[in-house]
Design an enzyme around this catalytic site. Structure first.
Site, PDB file in Angstrom:
ATOM      1  CG  ASP A   1      -9.153 -42.733  30.789  1.00  0.00           C
ATOM      2  OD1 ASP A   1      -9.889 -42.854  29.794  1.00  0.00           O
ATOM      3  OD2 ASP A   1      -7.950 -43.004  30.769  1.00  0.00           O
TER       4      ASP A   1
ATOM      5  CG  ASN B   1       3.067 -43.636  32.317  1.00  0.00           C
ATOM      6  OD1 ASN B   1       2.150 -44.326  31.881  1.00  0.00           O
ATOM      7  ND2 ASN B   1       2.870 -42.457  32.852  1.00  0.00           N
TER       8      ASN B   1
HETATM    9  C1  F6R Z   1      -7.258 -43.648  27.266  1.00  0.00           C
HETATM   10  C2  F6R Z   1      -6.552 -44.322  28.365  1.00  0.00           C
HETATM   11  C3  F6R Z   1      -5.093 -44.484  28.376  1.00  0.00           C
HETATM   12  C4  F6R Z   1      -4.598 -45.194  27.115  1.00  0.00           C
HETATM   13  C5  F6R Z   1      -3.099 -45.417  27.146  1.00  0.00           C
HETATM   14  C6  F6R Z   1      -2.596 -45.993  25.830  1.00  0.00           C
HETATM   15  O1  F6R Z   1      -8.643 -43.625  27.541  1.00  0.00           O
HETATM   16  O2  F6R Z   1      -7.181 -44.759  29.281  1.00  0.00           O
HETATM   17  O3  F6R Z   1      -4.730 -45.208  29.525  1.00  0.00           O
HETATM   18  O4  F6R Z   1      -5.253 -46.420  26.984  1.00  0.00           O
HETATM   19  O5  F6R Z   1      -2.437 -44.229  27.388  1.00  0.00           O
HETATM   20  O6  F6R Z   1      -2.812 -45.045  24.833  1.00  0.00           O
HETATM   21  P1  F6R Z   1      -2.642 -45.401  23.295  1.00  0.00           P
HETATM   22  O7  F6R Z   1      -3.594 -46.483  23.014  1.00  0.00           O
HETATM   23  O8  F6R Z   1      -2.970 -44.128  22.555  1.00  0.00           O
HETATM   24  O9  F6R Z   1      -1.214 -45.833  23.135  1.00  0.00           O
END
Ligand code: F6R
Length: 239
Positions: free
Chosen positions: A67, A136
């Protein structure tokens, strides 16, 4: 969905890296997708060490992005692209031809989605996807209330906008994310959802034990072959 709980986050990193390396050994030209964000950073280190120690050869592997924030250039510190390049692709010395990444500033987001779907299709699907779980329950930018098939541009939820400050150190006018679709993720041949630390405890519980609903996208992995890898802190409520 299978659950694996490890004593601490370092062990999670090691075990998740082993799973990726196993897939690459079985299929040297595998298509691998690894999330940005903070969660997989320890896995990056394990993969880089594996290459240094000649335990894994990444020369034929292809990487596809999960993403990107729409409107954010790859030069912006905190963008998904910058996170993956600095943390993993550059240290692994990958060739540009091995990397397929969403351009958050592309003129046509529709073409960007088509291009990424084509790459997934050409590789006959994703061989391994490593996902972080948003606060979320979002996976990539598949936000609560959505259930996409292929690559899509989706509105960011208020929670995701709030959390974004930790990557950029300031508030940016972020409204949309471009992401691989839920079906592309659930159909990946190997799926690992990774979560560590106390702050992920509640969402990990909802992911594994909660109702299967697109209000919590990570719960849509229930009933699939996904493996949820957590440390004891994140997994305390579901042990
Ligand atoms: C980032 C992504 C998001 C993160 C998720 C968790 O490329 O795809 O879905 O994986 O928001 O973020 P962290 O690891 O920073 O808690």
């Amino acid at each position: 969905m299978k659950l694996e709980v490890f004593e601490n986050s370092e062990i999670v990193d090691i075990e998740v890296a082993k799973k990726i390396i196993h897939v690459i050994k079985e299929k040297p030209n595998a298509l691998i997708c690894i999330a940005g964000g903070d969660t997989p950073k320890g896995v990056f280190k394990q993969l880089i060490d594996a290459q240094k120690n000649n335990c894994c050869d990444f020369k034929e592997v292809s990487f596809i992005s999960l993403d990107e924030w729409v409107g954010i250039s790859d030069e912006t510190p905190g963008s998904c692209k910058q996170t993956l390049y600095d943390g993993l692709y550059t240290p692994l010395n990958l060739k540009e031809s091995q990397i397929h990444f969403f351009n958050g500033k592309a003129e046509s987001m529709i073409d960007e989605c088509k291009q990424m779907d084509k790459i997934v299709a050409e590789h006959d699907g994703i061989d391994f996807v490593l996902l972080g779980i948003g606060m979320n329950g979002h996976l990539g930018f598949n936000e609560p209330g959505t259930n996409t098939k292929n690559s899509s541009v989706l509105q960011l939820s208020p929670t995701t906008k709030e959390v974004s400050v930790k990557y950029f150190n300031k508030e940016l006018p972020l409204r949309y994310g471009i992401t691989l679709g839920m079906s592309q993720l659930t159909q990946a041949k190997n799926i690992v959802l990774m979560a560590t630390s106390e702050k992920k405890r509640e969402i990990v519980n909802l992911t594994f034990r909660g109702e299967k609903t697109n209000q919590v996208p990570s719960s849509l992995m229930q009933g699939t072959h996904a493996i949820l890898c957590v440390d004891e802190e994140a997994g305390r409520d579901i042990k």
